[in-house]
Design a protein around this motif. Structure first.
Motif, PDB file in Angstrom:
ATOM      1  N   PHE A 327      15.050  -4.321  13.825  1.00 33.80           N
ATOM      2  CA  PHE A 327      13.961  -4.178  13.038  1.00 33.80           C
ATOM      3  C   PHE A 327      12.951  -3.234  13.591  1.00 33.80           C
ATOM      4  O   PHE A 327      11.771  -2.950  13.028  1.00 33.80           O
ATOM      5  CB  PHE A 327      13.835  -5.174  12.343  1.00 33.80           C
ATOM      6  CG  PHE A 327      14.651  -5.797  11.630  1.00 33.80           C
ATOM      7  CD1 PHE A 327      15.431  -5.110  10.544  1.00 33.80           C
ATOM      8  CD2 PHE A 327      15.485  -7.231  11.804  1.00 33.80           C
ATOM      9  CE1 PHE A 327      16.189  -5.533   9.565  1.00 33.80           C
ATOM     10  CE2 PHE A 327      16.227  -7.605  11.187  1.00 33.80           C
ATOM     11  CZ  PHE A 327      16.865  -6.853   9.953  1.00 33.80           C
ATOM     12  N   TYR A 340      19.293  -1.374   3.761  1.00 37.04           N
ATOM     13  CA  TYR A 340      20.456  -2.181   3.394  1.00 37.04           C
ATOM     14  C   TYR A 340      20.217  -3.642   2.840  1.00 37.04           C
ATOM     15  O   TYR A 340      20.820  -4.498   2.985  1.00 37.04           O
ATOM     16  CB  TYR A 340      21.158  -2.362   4.550  1.00 37.04           C
ATOM     17  CG  TYR A 340      21.770  -1.288   4.862  1.00 37.04           C
ATOM     18  CD1 TYR A 340      22.799  -0.495   4.611  1.00 37.04           C
ATOM     19  CD2 TYR A 340      21.507  -0.724   6.356  1.00 37.04           C
ATOM     20  CE1 TYR A 340      23.189   0.773   4.938  1.00 37.04           C
ATOM     21  CE2 TYR A 340      21.788   0.738   6.735  1.00 37.04           C
ATOM     22  CZ  TYR A 340      22.714   1.317   6.313  1.00 37.04           C
ATOM     23  OH  TYR A 340      23.318   2.488   6.616  1.00 37.04           O
ATOM     24  N   HIS A 341      18.960  -3.787   2.311  1.00 30.50           N
ATOM     25  CA  HIS A 341      18.504  -5.169   1.754  1.00 30.50           C
ATOM     26  C   HIS A 341      19.690  -5.600   0.742  1.00 30.50           C
ATOM     27  O   HIS A 341      19.840  -4.694  -0.216  1.00 30.50           O
ATOM     28  CB  HIS A 341      17.145  -4.949   1.518  1.00 30.50           C
ATOM     29  CG  HIS A 341      16.700  -6.455   0.820  1.00 30.50           C
ATOM     30  ND1 HIS A 341      17.126  -7.551   1.418  1.00 30.50           N
ATOM     31  CD2 HIS A 341      15.633  -6.772  -0.074  1.00 30.50           C
ATOM     32  CE1 HIS A 341      16.603  -8.536   0.633  1.00 30.50           C
ATOM     33  NE2 HIS A 341      15.708  -8.090  -0.087  1.00 30.50           N
TER      34      HIS A 341
ATOM     35  N   ILE B 114      18.842 -10.944   9.641  1.00 29.73           N
ATOM     36  CA  ILE B 114      19.900  -9.777  10.006  1.00 29.73           C
ATOM     37  C   ILE B 114      20.879  -9.537   8.859  1.00 29.73           C
ATOM     38  O   ILE B 114      20.955  -8.417   8.477  1.00 29.73           O
ATOM     39  CB  ILE B 114      20.536 -10.136  11.328  1.00 29.73           C
ATOM     40  CG1 ILE B 114      19.659  -9.934  12.543  1.00 29.73           C
ATOM     41  CG2 ILE B 114      21.541  -8.830  11.401  1.00 29.73           C
ATOM     42  CD1 ILE B 114      20.018 -10.377  13.798  1.00 29.73           C
ATOM     43  N   LEU B 116      20.471 -10.276   5.833  1.00 22.66           N
ATOM     44  CA  LEU B 116      20.039  -9.884   4.345  1.00 22.66           C
ATOM     45  C   LEU B 116      19.765  -8.379   4.656  1.00 22.66           C
ATOM     46  O   LEU B 116      19.647  -7.920   3.442  1.00 22.66           O
ATOM     47  CB  LEU B 116      18.600 -10.761   4.202  1.00 22.66           C
ATOM     48  CG  LEU B 116      18.846 -11.935   3.719  1.00 22.66           C
ATOM     49  CD1 LEU B 116      17.649 -12.520   3.646  1.00 22.66           C
ATOM     50  CD2 LEU B 116      19.470 -12.020   2.490  1.00 22.66           C
ATOM     51  N   TYR B 117      19.215  -7.928   5.426  1.00 23.34           N
ATOM     52  CA  TYR B 117      18.921  -6.466   5.666  1.00 23.34           C
ATOM     53  C   TYR B 117      20.023  -5.674   6.208  1.00 23.34           C
ATOM     54  O   TYR B 117      19.719  -4.458   6.977  1.00 23.34           O
ATOM     55  CB  TYR B 117      17.852  -6.333   6.648  1.00 23.34           C
ATOM     56  CG  TYR B 117      16.585  -6.896   5.785  1.00 23.34           C
ATOM     57  CD1 TYR B 117      15.656  -5.943   5.209  1.00 23.34           C
ATOM     58  CD2 TYR B 117      15.890  -8.350   5.740  1.00 23.34           C
ATOM     59  CE1 TYR B 117      14.591  -6.252   4.245  1.00 23.34           C
ATOM     60  CE2 TYR B 117      15.014  -8.494   4.960  1.00 23.34           C
ATOM     61  CZ  TYR B 117      14.212  -7.801   4.219  1.00 23.34           C
ATOM     62  OH  TYR B 117      13.212  -8.221   3.730  1.00 23.34           O
ATOM     63  N   THR B 118      21.471  -6.103   6.090  1.00 23.17           N
ATOM     64  CA  THR B 118      22.395  -5.223   6.698  1.00 23.17           C
ATOM     65  C   THR B 118      23.596  -5.141   5.725  1.00 23.17           C
ATOM     66  O   THR B 118      24.597  -4.893   6.063  1.00 23.17           O
ATOM     67  CB  THR B 118      22.955  -5.754   8.112  1.00 23.17           C
ATOM     68  OG1 THR B 118      23.248  -7.293   8.106  1.00 23.17           O
ATOM     69  CG2 THR B 118      22.021  -5.600   9.127  1.00 23.17           C
ATOM     70  N   TRP B 119      23.238  -5.421   4.478  1.00 21.23           N
ATOM     71  CA  TRP B 119      24.504  -5.180   3.565  1.00 21.23           C
ATOM     72  C   TRP B 119      24.842  -3.805   3.570  1.00 21.23           C
ATOM     73  O   TRP B 119      24.097  -3.050   3.380  1.00 21.23           O
ATOM     74  CB  TRP B 119      23.908  -5.749   1.876  1.00 21.23           C
ATOM     75  CG  TRP B 119      24.038  -6.984   1.982  1.00 21.23           C
ATOM     76  CD1 TRP B 119      23.076  -8.123   2.161  1.00 21.23           C
ATOM     77  CD2 TRP B 119      25.324  -7.571   1.216  1.00 21.23           C
ATOM     78  NE1 TRP B 119      23.665  -9.286   1.750  1.00 21.23           N
ATOM     79  CE2 TRP B 119      24.791  -8.951   1.273  1.00 21.23           C
ATOM     80  CE3 TRP B 119      26.575  -7.299   0.701  1.00 21.23           C
ATOM     81  CZ2 TRP B 119      25.892  -9.975   0.785  1.00 21.23           C
ATOM     82  CZ3 TRP B 119      27.097  -8.233   0.449  1.00 21.23           C
ATOM     83  CH2 TRP B 119      27.137  -9.650   0.428  1.00 21.23           C
ATOM     84  N   ASP B 120      26.025  -3.615   3.602  1.00 18.61           N
ATOM     85  CA  ASP B 120      26.757  -2.273   3.611  1.00 18.61           C
ATOM     86  C   ASP B 120      26.422  -1.311   4.730  1.00 18.61           C
ATOM     87  O   ASP B 120      26.768  -0.176   4.664  1.00 18.61           O
ATOM     88  CB  ASP B 120      26.312  -1.582   2.296  1.00 18.61           C
ATOM     89  CG  ASP B 120      27.082  -2.089   0.880  1.00 18.61           C
ATOM     90  OD1 ASP B 120      27.821  -2.968   0.937  1.00 18.61           O
ATOM     91  OD2 ASP B 120      26.392  -2.000   0.057  1.00 18.61           O
ATOM     92  N   ARG B 121      25.828  -2.173   5.823  1.00  9.45           N
ATOM     93  CA  ARG B 121      25.643  -1.207   6.844  1.00  9.45           C
ATOM     94  C   ARG B 121      26.920  -1.183   7.886  1.00  9.45           C
ATOM     95  O   ARG B 121      27.104  -0.224   8.486  1.00  9.45           O
ATOM     96  CB  ARG B 121      24.469  -1.982   7.739  1.00  9.45           C
ATOM     97  CG  ARG B 121      23.810  -1.107   8.870  1.00  9.45           C
ATOM     98  CD  ARG B 121      22.365  -1.610   9.227  1.00  9.45           C
ATOM     99  NE  ARG B 121      22.010  -1.079  10.402  1.00  9.45           N
ATOM    100  CZ  ARG B 121      20.819  -1.436  10.919  1.00  9.45           C
ATOM    101  NH1 ARG B 121      19.883  -2.168  10.119  1.00  9.45           N
ATOM    102  NH2 ARG B 121      20.197  -0.697  11.914  1.00  9.45           N
ATOM    103  N   LEU B 131      27.892 -12.620  10.582  1.00 14.18           N
ATOM    104  CA  LEU B 131      26.560 -12.749  10.782  1.00 14.18           C
ATOM    105  C   LEU B 131      25.999 -13.907   9.959  1.00 14.18           C
ATOM    106  O   LEU B 131      25.051 -14.529  10.326  1.00 14.18           O
ATOM    107  CB  LEU B 131      25.834 -11.624  10.220  1.00 14.18           C
ATOM    108  CG  LEU B 131      25.826 -10.445  11.194  1.00 14.18           C
ATOM    109  CD1 LEU B 131      24.941  -9.286  10.442  1.00 14.18           C
ATOM    110  CD2 LEU B 131      25.238 -10.586  12.205  1.00 14.18           C
TER     111      LEU B 131
END
Ligand code: HDD
Ligand code: HEM
Ligand code: HEM
Lengths: 342, 450
Positions: A327, A340-341, B114, B116-121, B131
Motif C-alpha cells: 500500500f 481491487y477493493h 491486505i 480486502l484490497y487484493t480481490w482479483d489481484r 490471506l
C-alpha cells in the motif's frame, strides 16, 4: 541493560510509532476537512482512501499495544494513571470512535459523504492529540495529589498551567507538520501534482510553529520541573542532532527535492527528540510518585512478556513489511491504477 | 460520591461496553471462518456464486470489524480506568495473554487490510484465500486470549497473596487455570455457531422478501449445515462447562438451578418462579442436573443451603433465567438446523414454507441473545467477586467521580454506533443487490471472452 529499561524502551518505541503513524492519520483528516471547506476536496480524498483506509486498524493497534504493554510491564501505572485519567481518556476514546466510524461508515460502507461528518472527522484529528498529550504534562508532576491515599487529578492546576498548553500546542503543530511532509511525498509518488503542491505548502507553513513550540516546552520545564530540565540540558547534543535533521527536511521540501528523504529525516528528527525526552524523564513515570523501578512487574512476568514480545515481533515485522509494500511502495496501487477493493 | 456508588456505576458502564462489544467481537471471530468456507467451496466447485458470497460477506464484515475495533479499544482502556486495583493485580499475574492478544490483533488487522484490497489481484484465487487464514486465526486467537483472562477471574491461580503482596507468580499456571479449557472452547464454538445462524438469517430474509435467486438458497443451506455442526459442538462443550462449574464454582451452578438442598439424583429446573425457597410453575427434568454436573444421575450436587453454611457468598438467584435463556436457545437452534438439514436431504418441502423461513430468520438474532445471556450469566454469577476468592468488585473499583457522566456519554456513543451499523449495512446491500452484481459479473466475463 536491566529488564526495567528494556521494558520501557520497547513501550516508548511503540509509542513513537503510534505518534508517527497516528499523526499522519490525524493530520490527513484535518487537511481533508480543510480542503472540503475551501472546496478543493477531491485533491486529498483519494489519497486518504487509498493509503489510510487499509492501514488505520494497524495504526490503532499500536495504541492498544502501548497501553496494554504498560499495564503488563508496569502494573502500578494502572493505579495512578487509571484512577486519574477517567475523564480525559474517555474523551479521547470518544474521539477515536468518531474516526473509526468514519472509516467504517464513510469510506468502506455506504459512502456517506455528508459534510458534517467530514468536518467531525477532521476536527477529531486535532482534538485527539490535544486530549492525549496532557498526560505528558501530568507525568511532569504537580498535578496529581494523594487524597486519602488515592491519587486525584487537580484539573484546575492542569488546565491553568502554561506547560500543559504548550504541550497541547506542540502536539497540534507536530501532527500537522508530520502529516503534511508525509502526504507531500505520497502525493508526489502518486503523480498528483496539485496535491503535492498543496501539501508542500502546508508542510512549510507548519514547520516553523512546530519547532518554536518544541523549544517553548523546554523553557517551560525549567520553571515547572527543574530536575527534568537539568537532565535535558545534559542531553543537549541529542536535541542538537534533532534540530539539524529538522533543517534538512525543510531544506529539501523548500527546494522540491527528494521528498522521500525529507520524510526519513523528519522521522529521524522526531526519533532523536522523542528518545532524548524519554531518557531525560528517566527514571520517573510520574514525578515524584512513580519510577520504572517501584512500579515494575515481577521478574517472571517480565521475562515471559519479553519472550512473547520477541516471538510476536518475528510474526509482526514480515507482515508489516508485506502491508507497506502493497500500500505504500506499490506504484500502481499508489497511483490508483489498480483497485481491487472487495 | 460514595465508594459503593462508583463501584455500582463502574459495573454498569463495564456491562454496557462489554455487552455492546461482544456482539461485534462474536461476528469478528466467526465470520472470517464463514467467508473462508464459502470461498473454498466456490473454488472447489468452480461456482461463482460462492465466491461472490465470500466477497459480499467480506464487505459487510469490514464495517462490523471497524466498530469492533473501536469498542474493543474502549473496553481495553476502560478496564484500567474503572478497575485500577484489579488491573494492577491482573497486570502482575495475567498480563501475558492480554499482551499476546495485541499481537493477534496486529496479525488480524494487517492481513484483513491486505485481503480486502487484493480481490482479483491474484490470478489464482487460492492465493487470495491463503490471506484469509491469518485473519481467521488472529480473530480466533484474540478471543482465546481474552477469554483466558476472564477464566482467570473465575478460577484464579498461579500466584500467592502474602500480607497484601503478590509473590511466587507463575504466568503459565495462571493461564492454564481450571476454567480455561471449557470456557475458551465454548466461547469459540458459540461464535462460529452464532455467525452461521446470522448469515442464514440474512439469506432467509432475502428469500422472504421475494428474491428467488438460487444464490440465497445455496447460502442458506451451507450456513444451516455449519449451524448444525457448531450448535452440537456448543451443547457438548456447554455440558462440560457445567461439569467445570460443579467442581470449581458450585455456587454459580446452584444459583443458576435454584438448587437449595444438596442431593443425589438432582433434577434440572427450567423456567418457573421462586417463592421464598420454593420453586413454582417450573419444568423439572429428572436426574438432568446430576448428569449436567457429574455425568451420572447418582452423584450429589451441592446445594445453596450447604454453601451458605460454609459461608460461600451466593450470586443473585435471577441468573437462573439467563441460564435458561441460553440453554433453550441453544437446544432450539440445534433442533432447527437438524430438521432443516434432514429435510433438505430427504427433499421434504415444508422447509420452504414461509413459517419455516420465519423461524430461520429468527435464528440469528436469537443466537446473539444467547451470547448476551451466557455472558451475563457467567459474569453476574461470579458476584460479589471480581477475582474469585481474592478481590471483590467493591475493592477493585475506581475512586474517581464522574463515572455517571461517562455512562451517559458512552451510552450515546453506542446508540449511534449501533444505529449507524444497521443503516450503513442495509444501505450498502440495498444499493447493490446480488442479482445486479451477478449480472454485472456476467457482462464482464462475456467481455473477456470476446
Ligand atoms: C450462542 C450462544 C450460546 C449457546 C447456544 C449456549 N451457550 Fe453457554 N455460554 C455462552 C454462549 C452460549 C457464552 C457467551 O459463550 C458463555 C458466557 C461466558 C462463557 O464462558 O461462555 C457461556 C457460558 C456457559 C456456562 C458458564 C461457564 C462458566 O461460567 O464458566 C455454562 C455452564 C454453559 N454456557 C452451558 C451451556 C449449555 C449446557 C448449553 C446448551 C446448549 C449452552 N451453554 C448453550
Ligand atoms: C465480552 C463479553 C462479556 C460480556 C457481555 C460481559 C458482561 C458483563 C456484565 C453483564 C457485567 C456486570 C456483572 C455485574 O456487575 O453483576 C460484567 C462485569 C465485568 N466483566 Fe464481563 N463480560 C464479558 C466478558 C468479560 C471479559 C472477557 C472480561 C475480562 C477480561 C470481563 C471483565 C469484567 C469486569 C472487570 C467486570 C466488572 C466487575 C464485576 O462486575 O465483577 N468481562 N461483564
Ligand atoms: C470474550 C469476549 C471478547 C471477544 C471474543 C473479543 C474479540 C475481539 C475481536 C475479534 C476483536 C477484533 C475486532 C473484530 O475483528 O471484530 C476485538 C477487538 C478488540 N477487543 Fe475484544 N473481545 C472480547 C472482549 C474484550 C475485552 C474484555 C477486552 C478488554 C481487555 C477486549 C479488547 C479489545 C480491543 C482493545 C480491541 C481492539 C483491537 C484493535 O485495535 O485492533 N475485548 N475483540
Amino acid at each position: 541493560m536491566t529488564l526495567e529499561i528494556l521494558g520501557i524502551a520497547v513501550l516508548w518505541l511503540f509509542l513513537f510509532f503510534y505518534v508517527i503513524v497516528g499523526s499522519i492519520d490525524f493530520g490527513a483528516g484535518f487537511f481533508n476537512a480543510y480542503s472540503a471547506f475551501t472546496n478543493k476536496q477531491h485533491i486529498l480524498t483519494n489519497i486518504i482512501q487509498r493509503y489510510l483506509s487499509p492501514v488505520w486498524e494497524v495504526t490503532n493497534v499500536f495504541f492498544v499495544f502501548f497501553f496494554v504493554g504498560m499495564i503488563g510491564f508496569f502494573p502500578l501505572t494502572a493505579y495512578y494513571y487509571g484512577t486519574t485519567l477517567l475523564v480525559p481518556a474517555s474523551l479521547a476514546l470518544i474521539l477515536l470512535s468518531i474516526r473509526g466510524s468514519y472509516y467504517a461508515f464513510a469510506t468502506y460502507g455506504a459512502k456517506i459523504n455528508h459534510r458534517g461528518y467530514i468536518y467531525m472527522y477532521g476536527l477529531s484529528g486535532l482534538l485527539l492529540p490535544a486530549s492525549l498529550s496532557p498526560v505528558l504534562a501530568m507525568s511532569e508532576g504537580g498535578f496529581i495529589n494523594m487524597v486519602n491515599d488515592s491519587p486525584q487529578l487537580d484539573y484546575w492546576a492542569l488546565f491553568t498551567s502554561p506547560l500543559t498548553w504548550s504541550i497541547v500546542v506542540l502536539s497540534l503543530t507536530a501532527v500537522l507538520y508530520i502529516s503534511a511532509v508525509f502526504l507531500t511525498w505520497y502525493a508526489n509518488k502518486a503523480g498528483d501534482e496539485k496535491a503535492t503542491d498543496l501539501m508542500r505548502k502546508y508542510a512549510l507553513v507548519w514547520a516553523g510553529p512546530a519547532i518554536i513550540t518544541a523549544t517553548g516546552i523546554i523553557i517551560e520545564l525549567r520553571t515547572h520541573n527543574a530536575e527534568h530540565f537539568a537532565r535535558i540540558m545534559d542531553l543537549w547534543w541529542l536535541f542538537g542532532i534533532s534540530s539539524l535533521l529538522f533543517l534538512g527536511t525543510v531544506f529539501l521540501i523548500w527546494k522540491r527535492r527528494k521528498y522521500g528523504l525529507a520524510f526519513i529525516l523528519l522521522v529521524g528528527q522526531f526519533f532523536t527528540a522523542f528518545f532524548a525526552y524519554g531518557i531525560s524523564h528517566y527514571p520517573y513515570l510520574l514525578y515524584p510518585h512513580l519510577t520504572i523501578y517501584d512500579s515494575f512487574t515481577n521478574e517472571t512476568m517480565a521475562i515471559s512478556l519479553i519472550i512473547a514480545f520477541v516471538a510476536g515481533l518475528g510474526l509482526l515485522l514480515p507482515s508489516l513489511y508485506l502491508l507497506f509494500r502493497l500500500f505504500l511502495f506499490d506504484k500502481d496501487y499508489v497511483k490508483g491504477k489498480s483497485d481491487y477493493h472487495a | 460520591m460514595g465508594f459503593e456508588d462508583t463501584a455500582l456505576l463502574s459495573r454498569i458502564l463495564t456491562m454496557m461496553t462489554l455487552s455492546f462489544h461482544i456482539l461485534y467481537a462474536t461476528i469478528g471471530v466467526g465470520v472470517p471462518l464463514m467467508i473462508m468456507i464459502a470461498q473454498w467451496v466456490g473454488i472447489k466447485k468452480k461456482d461463482d456464486h460462492y465466491i461472490l458470497m465470500a466477497r459480499r460477506w467480506a464487505r459487510g464484515f469490514v464495517i462490523t470489524v471497524a466498530v469492533g475495533v473501536v469498542t474493543g479499544t474502549i473496553i481495553g482502556l476502560q478496564l484500567s480506568l474503572l478497575w485500577p486495583n484489579f488491573m494492577q493485580v491482573a497486570g502482575n499475574v495475567i498480563a501475558l495473554p492480554l499482551f499476546l492478544e495485541t499481537f493477534a490483533f496486529f496479525f488480524e488487522a494487517i492481513f484483513l487490510g491486505i485481503y480486502l484490497y487484493t480481490w482479483d489481484r491474484f490470478e489464482d484465487q487460492r492465493k487470495h484465500l491463503l490471506l484469509l487464514i491469518p485473519v481467521a486465526l488472529g480473530a480466533a486467537a484474540s478471543s482465546v486470549f481474552i477469554t483466558i483472562v476472564n477464566a482467570f477471574m473465575n478460577a484464579p491461580q498461579g500466584f500467592e497473596m502474602l500480607n497484601g503482596q503478590l509473590v511466587n507468580v507463575q504466568p503459565l499456571l495462571a493461564i492454564f487455570n481450571p476454567a480455561m479449557p471449557t470456557k475458551v472452547a465454548h466461547v469459540v464454538a458459540t461464535a462460529f455457531m452464532t455467525c452461521a445462524f446470522l448469515l442464514a438469517s440474512i439469506a432467509a430474509l432475502r428469500i422472504l422478501s421475494g428474491s428467488t435467486h438460487v444464490y440465497h438458497k445455496k447460502a442458506l443451506y451451507l450456513m444451516m449445515k455449519l449451524g448444525l455442526v457448531f450448535s452440537i459442538a456448543t451443547a457438548l462443550i456447554g455440558d462440560l462447562s457445567g461439569k467445570y462449574l460443579a467442581e470449581y464454582q458450585p455456587e454459580k451452578l446452584a444459583a443458576a438451578e435454584w438448587h437449595f438442598e444438596t442431593e443425589a439424583n438432582a433434577g434440572l429446573v427450567m423456567f418457573g418462579v421462586l417463592d421464598g425457597e420454593e420453586v413454582k410453575y417450573a419444568i423439572k427434568v429428572p436426574y438432568a442436573l446430576s448428569i449436567l454436573a457429574h455425568g451420572v444421575p447418582g452423584e450429589e450436587v451441592t446445594g445453596i443451603n450447604e454453601l451458605r453454611e460454609n459461608e460461600v457468598p451466593i450470586p443473585p438467584l435471577w441468573i437462573h433465567y439467563l441460564f435458561d435463556t441460553m440453554v433453550t436457545i441453544g437446544m432450539s437452534l440445534a433442533a432447527l438446523s437438524f430438521i432443516y438439514v434432514v429435510a433438505a436431504w430427504r427433499g421434504w418441502k415444508f422447509i420452504q414454507a414461509k413459517w419455516f423461513r420465519l423461524l430461520v430468520l429468527l435464528g440469528g438474532p436469537l443466537a446473539l441473545v444467547a451470547i448476551e445471556a451466557g455472558w451475563w450469566f457467567t459474569e453476574v454469577g461470579r458476584q460479589p467477586w471480581i477475582l474469585r476468592n481474592f478481590m471483590t468488585t467493591q475493592e477493585a473499583a475506581t475512586t474517581s467521580g464522574n463515572v455517571d457522566l461517562m455512562i451517559i456519554l458512552f451510552g450515546g456513543l453506542y446508540i449511534i454506533l449501533g444505529i449507524g451499523t444497521i443503516v450503513v449495512l442495509t444501505r450498502m446491500y440495498r444499493r447493490n443487490p446480488v442479482e445486479q452484481e451477478l449480472a454485472q459479473r456476467e457482462v464482464e466475463k462475456g467481455g473477456e471472452q470476446e
